[in-house]
Design a protein around this motif. Structure first.
Motif, PDB file in Angstrom:
ATOM      1  N   ARG A 106       0.831  -1.210   0.000  1.00 55.28           N
ATOM      2  CA  ARG A 106       0.000   0.000   0.000  1.00 55.28           C
ATOM      3  C   ARG A 106       0.862   1.255   0.000  1.00 55.28           C
ATOM      4  NH1 ARG A 106      -2.669   2.990  -1.539  1.00 55.28           N
ATOM      5  NH2 ARG A 106      -4.692   3.821  -0.964  1.00 55.28           N
ATOM      6  N   VAL A 107       1.991   1.199   0.676  1.00 52.99           N
ATOM      7  CA  VAL A 107       2.886   2.357   0.720  1.00 52.99           C
ATOM      8  C   VAL A 107       3.858   2.344  -0.453  1.00 52.99           C
ATOM      9  CG1 VAL A 107       4.676   3.550   2.043  1.00 52.99           C
ATOM     10  CG2 VAL A 107       2.738   2.514   3.236  1.00 52.99           C
ATOM     11  N   ASN A 108       4.664   1.284  -0.529  1.00 50.66           N
ATOM     12  CA  ASN A 108       5.800   1.256  -1.462  1.00 50.66           C
ATOM     13  C   ASN A 108       5.390   1.190  -2.927  1.00 50.66           C
ATOM     14  OD1 ASN A 108       7.289   1.223   0.858  1.00 50.66           O
ATOM     15  ND2 ASN A 108       8.234  -0.757   0.522  1.00 50.66           N
ATOM     16  N   THR A 109       4.262   0.565  -3.198  1.00 53.27           N
ATOM     17  CA  THR A 109       3.843   0.427  -4.596  1.00 53.27           C
ATOM     18  C   THR A 109       2.658   1.334  -4.917  1.00 53.27           C
ATOM     19  OG1 THR A 109       4.548  -1.894  -4.559  1.00 53.27           O
ATOM     20  CG2 THR A 109       3.156  -1.198  -6.385  1.00 53.27           C
ATOM     21  N   ILE A 110       1.532   1.077  -4.289  1.00 47.94           N
ATOM     22  CA  ILE A 110       0.310   1.802  -4.647  1.00 47.94           C
ATOM     23  C   ILE A 110       0.423   3.283  -4.301  1.00 47.94           C
ATOM     24  CG2 ILE A 110      -2.178   1.956  -4.286  1.00 47.94           C
ATOM     25  CD1 ILE A 110      -2.098  -1.074  -3.590  1.00 47.94           C
ATOM     26  N   GLY A 111       0.908   3.575  -3.102  1.00 50.25           N
ATOM     27  CA  GLY A 111       1.013   4.969  -2.693  1.00 50.25           C
ATOM     28  C   GLY A 111       1.977   5.763  -3.549  1.00 50.25           C
ATOM     29  N   CYS A 112       3.160   5.199  -3.770  1.00 52.40           N
ATOM     30  CA  CYS A 112       4.160   5.906  -4.595  1.00 52.40           C
ATOM     31  C   CYS A 112       3.682   6.049  -6.037  1.00 52.40           C
ATOM     32  CB  CYS A 112       5.490   5.165  -4.544  1.00 52.40           C
ATOM     33  SG  CYS A 112       6.330   5.291  -2.945  1.00 52.40           S
ATOM     34  N   PHE A 113       3.043   5.016  -6.554  1.00 50.37           N
ATOM     35  CA  PHE A 113       2.514   5.101  -7.915  1.00 50.37           C
ATOM     36  C   PHE A 113       1.425   6.167  -8.009  1.00 50.37           C
ATOM     37  CE2 PHE A 113      -0.612   3.919 -11.143  1.00 50.37           C
ATOM     38  CZ  PHE A 113       0.191   3.833 -12.273  1.00 50.37           C
ATOM     39  N   ASP A 114       0.592   6.249  -6.983  1.00 52.09           N
ATOM     40  CA  ASP A 114      -0.486   7.242  -6.994  1.00 52.09           C
ATOM     41  C   ASP A 114       0.082   8.655  -7.018  1.00 52.09           C
ATOM     42  OD1 ASP A 114      -3.242   7.971  -6.919  1.00 52.09           O
ATOM     43  OD2 ASP A 114      -3.055   8.436  -4.786  1.00 52.09           O
ATOM     44  N   VAL A 115       1.117   8.901  -6.230  1.00 53.68           N
ATOM     45  CA  VAL A 115       1.773  10.208  -6.246  1.00 53.68           C
ATOM     46  C   VAL A 115       2.297  10.510  -7.651  1.00 53.68           C
ATOM     47  CG1 VAL A 115       3.733  11.546  -5.395  1.00 53.68           C
ATOM     48  CG2 VAL A 115       2.415  10.136  -3.810  1.00 53.68           C
ATOM     49  N   VAL A 134      12.330   6.397  -5.873  1.00 55.75           N
ATOM     50  CA  VAL A 134      13.388   5.555  -5.333  1.00 55.75           C
ATOM     51  C   VAL A 134      12.875   4.130  -5.228  1.00 55.75           C
ATOM     52  CG1 VAL A 134      14.895   5.120  -3.361  1.00 55.75           C
ATOM     53  CG2 VAL A 134      14.406   7.481  -4.070  1.00 55.75           C
ATOM     54  N   ALA A 135      13.485   3.235  -6.006  1.00 59.29           N
ATOM     55  CA  ALA A 135      13.149   1.813  -5.954  1.00 59.29           C
ATOM     56  C   ALA A 135      14.198   1.122  -5.077  1.00 59.29           C
ATOM     57  CB  ALA A 135      13.104   1.235  -7.362  1.00 59.29           C
ATOM     58  N   ALA A 151       9.129  -7.497  -3.544  1.00 54.73           N
ATOM     59  CA  ALA A 151       7.972  -7.481  -4.442  1.00 54.73           C
ATOM     60  C   ALA A 151       7.430  -6.063  -4.605  1.00 54.73           C
ATOM     61  CB  ALA A 151       6.881  -8.400  -3.904  1.00 54.73           C
ATOM     62  N   SER A 152       7.395  -5.324  -3.500  1.00 53.21           N
ATOM     63  CA  SER A 152       6.836  -3.967  -3.563  1.00 53.21           C
ATOM     64  C   SER A 152       7.684  -3.050  -4.436  1.00 53.21           C
ATOM     65  CB  SER A 152       6.711  -3.379  -2.148  1.00 53.21           C
ATOM     66  OG  SER A 152       7.975  -3.069  -1.589  1.00 53.21           O
ATOM     67  N   LYS A 153       8.994  -3.191  -4.365  1.00 58.27           N
ATOM     68  CA  LYS A 153       9.870  -2.344  -5.164  1.00 58.27           C
ATOM     69  C   LYS A 153       9.904  -2.784  -6.627  1.00 58.27           C
ATOM     70  CE  LYS A 153      11.359   0.597  -2.070  1.00 58.27           C
ATOM     71  NZ  LYS A 153      11.144   2.058  -2.195  1.00 58.27           N
ATOM     72  N   ALA A 154       9.818  -4.085  -6.869  1.00 55.65           N
ATOM     73  CA  ALA A 154       9.757  -4.566  -8.256  1.00 55.65           C
ATOM     74  C   ALA A 154       8.475  -4.097  -8.927  1.00 55.65           C
ATOM     75  CB  ALA A 154       9.848  -6.090  -8.286  1.00 55.65           C
ATOM     76  N   ALA A 155       7.370  -4.146  -8.187  1.00 51.43           N
ATOM     77  CA  ALA A 155       6.094  -3.694  -8.732  1.00 51.43           C
ATOM     78  C   ALA A 155       6.104  -2.189  -8.993  1.00 51.43           C
ATOM     79  CB  ALA A 155       4.960  -4.061  -7.770  1.00 51.43           C
ATOM     80  N   LEU A 156       6.717  -1.430  -8.092  1.00 56.10           N
ATOM     81  CA  LEU A 156       6.809   0.017  -8.302  1.00 56.10           C
ATOM     82  C   LEU A 156       7.616   0.310  -9.560  1.00 56.10           C
ATOM     83  CD1 LEU A 156       6.491   2.967  -7.392  1.00 56.10           C
ATOM     84  CD2 LEU A 156       8.604   2.681  -6.066  1.00 56.10           C
ATOM     85  N   ARG A 157       8.755  -0.327  -9.691  1.00 57.62           N
ATOM     86  CA  ARG A 157       9.635  -0.075 -10.838  1.00 57.62           C
ATOM     87  C   ARG A 157       8.915  -0.356 -12.157  1.00 57.62           C
ATOM     88  NH1 ARG A 157      13.702  -3.831 -12.760  1.00 57.62           N
ATOM     89  NH2 ARG A 157      15.268  -2.788 -14.021  1.00 57.62           N
ATOM     90  N   GLN A 158       8.199  -1.468 -12.213  1.00 57.31           N
ATOM     91  CA  GLN A 158       7.542  -1.840 -13.469  1.00 57.31           C
ATOM     92  C   GLN A 158       6.307  -0.982 -13.737  1.00 57.31           C
ATOM     93  OE1 GLN A 158       9.126  -3.519 -15.415  1.00 57.31           O
ATOM     94  NE2 GLN A 158       7.896  -4.754 -16.806  1.00 57.31           N
ATOM     95  N   SER A 159       5.540  -0.672 -12.708  1.00 59.77           N
ATOM     96  CA  SER A 159       4.341   0.155 -12.919  1.00 59.77           C
ATOM     97  C   SER A 159       4.733   1.551 -13.395  1.00 59.77           C
ATOM     98  CB  SER A 159       3.503   0.234 -11.643  1.00 59.77           C
ATOM     99  OG  SER A 159       4.208   0.860 -10.598  1.00 59.77           O
ATOM    100  N   LEU A 160       5.838   2.070 -12.893  1.00 57.81           N
ATOM    101  CA  LEU A 160       6.274   3.396 -13.327  1.00 57.81           C
ATOM    102  C   LEU A 160       6.811   3.369 -14.751  1.00 57.81           C
ATOM    103  CD1 LEU A 160       7.902   4.907 -10.129  1.00 57.81           C
ATOM    104  CD2 LEU A 160       5.626   5.310 -11.080  1.00 57.81           C
ATOM    105  N   ARG A 161       7.330   2.244 -15.191  1.00 60.91           N
ATOM    106  CA  ARG A 161       7.743   2.131 -16.588  1.00 60.91           C
ATOM    107  C   ARG A 161       6.538   2.228 -17.515  1.00 60.91           C
ATOM    108  NH1 ARG A 161      12.274  -2.726 -16.810  1.00 60.91           N
ATOM    109  NH2 ARG A 161      14.095  -1.377 -16.511  1.00 60.91           N
ATOM    110  N   VAL A 162       5.460   1.609 -17.120  1.00 63.56           N
ATOM    111  CA  VAL A 162       4.234   1.697 -17.924  1.00 63.56           C
ATOM    112  C   VAL A 162       3.719   3.133 -17.932  1.00 63.56           C
ATOM    113  CG1 VAL A 162       1.849   0.915 -18.151  1.00 63.56           C
ATOM    114  CG2 VAL A 162       3.635  -0.714 -17.497  1.00 63.56           C
ATOM    115  N   LEU A 163       3.686   3.758 -16.755  1.00 68.41           N
ATOM    116  CA  LEU A 163       3.280   5.162 -16.681  1.00 68.41           C
ATOM    117  C   LEU A 163       4.170   6.012 -17.576  1.00 68.41           C
ATOM    118  CD1 LEU A 163       1.687   7.530 -15.399  1.00 68.41           C
ATOM    119  CD2 LEU A 163       3.391   7.524 -13.546  1.00 68.41           C
TER     120      LEU A 163
END
Length: 253
Positions: A106-115, A134-135, A151-163
């Protein structure tokens, strides 16, 4: 380029280092420092204000959409945003709970992606901007007792690539920086396999942790310098990128 930069997660650790680095590099800029710990980020801002920097502290809870939107609305002219908010957990995979998994994501992936996506929307409408999150090298290399964090950092990195792909045509650049072991409060929690944080540079066969060729862990300033570069016009042709700041731990892989 506007004269407003935002650092989310600026109360301590790498986020604080990023804020301080931007203040030194761009002393005339308006710097918004946001964190869930209002008292902590107020102290960071006050320290910079004493040096003549226009630093403004703001509270934000990145797990609360309303809180994030309020920050984005207040700083709608920002064209540089660094996202360093995050939480850490170290638990054996057989013991980690679903609640813990959800909390970290909720913090590392969803929250950072939402920002990132909310700032990206405004930047796209204005014709451009740069966002850096920061991943972690944990997104690339498995870490003992870090299934959830990795997992949270890998998901953040990949979701931001799509964005990044989706907003590139509007002049918005989205990148990440992946630190290795860095001397921060969060890393000291991780150092339970070692006598000190500095000993992480020696590696551990027991923890399946390789030696850091540079011979030391990173400082916050090492990571901040990479973030500043990606936020700057000098990196204008870099997007969907991930700069690894690990002293060679990943051996360039």
């Amino acid at each position: 380029m506007s004269n407003t930069a935002v650092v989310v997660g600026a109360g301590r650790g790498i986020g604080q280092a990023i804020g301080e680095d931007l203040a030194r590099a761009c002393p005339g800029d308006r710097l918004i420092l946001a964190d869930i710990d209002a008292a902590l980020v107020e102290r960071v801002a006050a320290s910079l204000q004493a040096q003549g920097v226009e630093a403004i502290a703001r509270h934000v809870d990145i797990t609360d959409e309303k809180s994030v939107q309020e920050l984005v609305d207040e700083t709608s002219d920002a064209d540089r945003v660094a996202i360093a908010a995050g939480v850490f957990d170290s638990s054996p995979s057989l013991e980690v709970t679903v609640a813990d998994f959800e909390r970290i994501l909720r913090v590392n992936t969803i929250g950072c992606f939402d920002v990132a996506r909310r700032y990206a929307a405004g930047m796209a409408a204005r014709g451009g901007g740069s966002i850096v999150a920061v991943a972690s090298v944990a997104a690339r290399m498995p870490r003992m007792r870090q299934a959830v964090y990795s997992a949270s950092k890998a998901a953040l990195r990949q979701s931001l690539r799509v964005l990044a792909m989706e907003v590139a045509g509007s002049g918005v650049r989205v990148n990440t920086v992946s630190p290795g072991p860095t001397d921060t409060e969060m890393m000291r929690q991780l150092a339970s396999d070692h006598a000190t944080v500095d000993d992480l540079a020696d590696g551990s066969l027991l923890a399946f942790r390789p030696r850091i060729p540079a011979g030391r862990v990173a400082r916050g300033s090492d990571v901040a310098a990479a973030v500043r570069f990606l936020l700057s016009p000098e990196s204008s042709h870099i997007l969907l990128g991930d700069i690894v700041v690990d002293g060679g731990e990943l051996l360039g892989m």
